[in-house]
Scaffold this active site. Structure first.
Site, PDB file in Angstrom:
ATOM      1  N   LYS A   1      28.354   0.143  45.614  1.00 13.77           N
ATOM      2  CA  LYS A   1      26.741  -0.785  45.633  1.00 13.77           C
ATOM      3  C   LYS A   1      26.014  -0.436  44.939  1.00 13.77           C
ATOM      4  CE  LYS A   1      26.287  -2.763  50.128  1.00 13.77           C
ATOM      5  NZ  LYS A   1      27.772  -3.108  50.506  1.00 13.77           N
TER       6      LYS A   1
ATOM      7  N   THR B   1      32.113   0.894  49.932  1.00 15.72           N
ATOM      8  CA  THR B   1      30.830   0.785  49.475  1.00 15.72           C
ATOM      9  C   THR B   1      29.850   1.020  50.105  1.00 15.72           C
ATOM     10  OG1 THR B   1      30.252  -2.014  49.217  1.00 15.72           O
ATOM     11  CG2 THR B   1      31.294  -0.885  47.111  1.00 15.72           C
ATOM     12  N   ASP B   2      29.813   0.236  51.502  1.00 14.08           N
ATOM     13  CA  ASP B   2      28.963   0.912  52.520  1.00 14.08           C
ATOM     14  C   ASP B   2      28.496   1.948  53.107  1.00 14.08           C
ATOM     15  OD1 ASP B   2      27.465  -0.973  55.094  1.00 14.08           O
ATOM     16  OD2 ASP B   2      28.482   0.385  56.454  1.00 14.08           O
TER      17      ASP B   2
ATOM     18  N   PHE C   1       3.525  -7.071   7.456  1.00 14.20           N
ATOM     19  CA  PHE C   1       4.898  -7.349   7.240  1.00 14.20           C
ATOM     20  C   PHE C   1       4.215  -8.556   6.263  1.00 14.20           C
ATOM     21  CE2 PHE C   1       8.838  -9.292   7.799  1.00 14.20           C
ATOM     22  CZ  PHE C   1       9.900  -8.180   8.227  1.00 14.20           C
TER      23      PHE C   1
ATOM     24  N   ARG D   1      -2.267  -8.748  10.937  1.00 14.29           N
ATOM     25  CA  ARG D   1      -1.088  -9.687  12.399  1.00 14.29           C
ATOM     26  C   ARG D   1      -1.562  -8.737  13.553  1.00 14.29           C
ATOM     27  NH1 ARG D   1       5.521  -9.149  12.058  1.00 14.29           N
ATOM     28  NH2 ARG D   1       5.093  -6.603  11.935  1.00 14.29           N
TER      29      ARG D   1
ATOM     30  N   GLN E   1      10.190  -2.331  14.013  1.00 14.27           N
ATOM     31  CA  GLN E   1      11.032  -0.584  13.357  1.00 14.27           C
ATOM     32  C   GLN E   1      10.533   0.000  12.542  1.00 14.27           C
ATOM     33  OE1 GLN E   1      11.121  -3.787  12.214  1.00 14.27           O
ATOM     34  NE2 GLN E   1      13.124  -4.224  11.250  1.00 14.27           N
TER      35      GLN E   1
ATOM     36  N   ASN F   1      10.202  -8.352  19.685  1.00 15.46           N
ATOM     37  CA  ASN F   1       8.660  -8.576  18.777  1.00 15.46           C
ATOM     38  C   ASN F   1       8.188 -10.176  19.200  1.00 15.46           C
ATOM     39  OD1 ASN F   1       6.409  -9.118  16.669  1.00 15.46           O
ATOM     40  ND2 ASN F   1       8.039  -8.727  15.116  1.00 15.46           N
TER      41      ASN F   1
ATOM     42  N   HIS G   1       5.853 -12.264  19.928  1.00 13.33           N
ATOM     43  CA  HIS G   1       5.241 -13.029  17.765  1.00 13.33           C
ATOM     44  C   HIS G   1       3.851 -13.835  18.456  1.00 13.33           C
ATOM     45  CE1 HIS G   1       8.403 -12.547  15.688  1.00 13.33           C
ATOM     46  NE2 HIS G   1       9.517 -13.121  16.127  1.00 13.33           N
TER      47      HIS G   1
END
Length: 305
Positions: free
Chosen positions: A13, A61-62, A163, A180, A228, A254, A256
């Site tokens: 469930k 599942t109940d 970067f 940045r 990274q 990322n 941006h």
């Protein structure tokens, strides 16, 4: 009889929503709440139910849903991990045909609305921060495994990120950046040690808070030359400071932020005005684990952002 082979299978469930209220104090006026989304997956002797429709080995599942609510009443919810451990062990031990149970828990955080003039403290506001996660697997053959985690934790450094020096070919248009914005929405999972999982006194709430704090501190304190590098610093710091964690897997899209060209308006944009892009985004993922420890978080079990 099918000529093909039935491979890995499970059932259960999914996404059972449960909120518990714990009343504290002599008069019960101080309330604590836990807001969970609990999913159950069972694995075992289910060949017949697939091939012939024989439900003799099938726990409904109940029933798994009812068990979640009954356990919340009988045992309470101390933490997502502790509650998941209780459920997983119950399903495997209660039915001979169930050999492995996996419980996934999401916890939605609330913060208290404090009213000093009021004796009762039972008002809350939903936090707009991360969702806490836990995955507990209990197997007759491999024992107990507890993966903790979080998702949707959005963080940003408005500077101290660069970067440049990357590969350039005939299709490269990206300009090198020496100052940045670095922003990401953190999804993390970490594998807890077997000793922590087996310790009924282990403080899962404190452990979660400690891992979260060290990830955020590493993000804030790392002068980043790539996302990274930041990923590795976040995982590395957790392993350095939290002895009960053996492995950390991070998913970092990322988010941006591009400088807006204001020259057509006769204005200089000195790293002040950015366009926050929604799609597309770079997706950085990685796992860091202790030396000599076998990784347990499978990449095939990873849901990307």
């Amino acid at each position: 009889m099918s000529k093909h082979v039935l491979a890995q299978n499970q059932y259960g469930k999914a996404e059972n929503r449960i909120v518990t209220v714990t009343r504290k104090g002599n008069d019960g006026a101080w309330h604590e709440i836990r807001d969970l989304n609990v999913s159950v997956a069972l694995r075992g002797e289910y060949r017949d139910v697939h091939l012939t429709g024989d439900n003799g080995n099938c726990l409904p599942t109940d029933t798994t849903k009812n068990t979640i609510y009954a356990f919340a009443k009988e045992h309470g919810v101390d933490s997502p991990e502790a509650f998941g451990i209780l459920l997983a062990k119950h399903f495997v031990s209660s039915q001979a045909v169930i050999h492995e149970a996996q419980i996934r828990v999401e916890e939605f955080a609330w913060e208290r609305i404090s009213v000093p003039s009021r004796k009762e403290q039972h008002s809350f506001a939903r936090k707009g921060q991360e969702v806490r996660t836990a995955q507990i697997t209990y197997s007759e053959t491999t024992g107990l495994q507890v993966l903790s985690g979080l998702k949707d934790l959005t963080v940003m450094n408005s500077t101290n990120s660069e970067f440049h020096g990357f590969i350039k070919d005939e299709y490269t248009t990206l300009q090198e950046a020496y100052d940045r914005i670095l922003a990401t929405k953190v999804t993390a999972r970490w594998a807890n040690s077997a000793s922590a999982a087996a310790n009924p006194e282990h403080d899962w709430d404190a452990s979660y808070a400690k891992v979260r704090r060290h990830m955020l501190e590493a993000f804030a304190e790392t002068y980043s030359y790539s996302l990274q590098q930041t990923l590795h610093a976040m995982a590395d710091r957790v392993l350095d400071h939290v002895s009960t964690v053996n492995e950390v897997r991070l998913n970092l899209p990322n988010k941006h932020h591009f400088l807006v060209d204001l020259e057509p308006f006769g204005l200089k944009n000195d790293n002040e005005v950015y366009f926050a892009a929604d799609r597309m985004y770079g997706l950085i993922e990685g796992t860091v684990h202790r030396q000599g420890v076998q990784p347990v978080i499978a990449t095939s079990d990873w849901i990307t952002a």
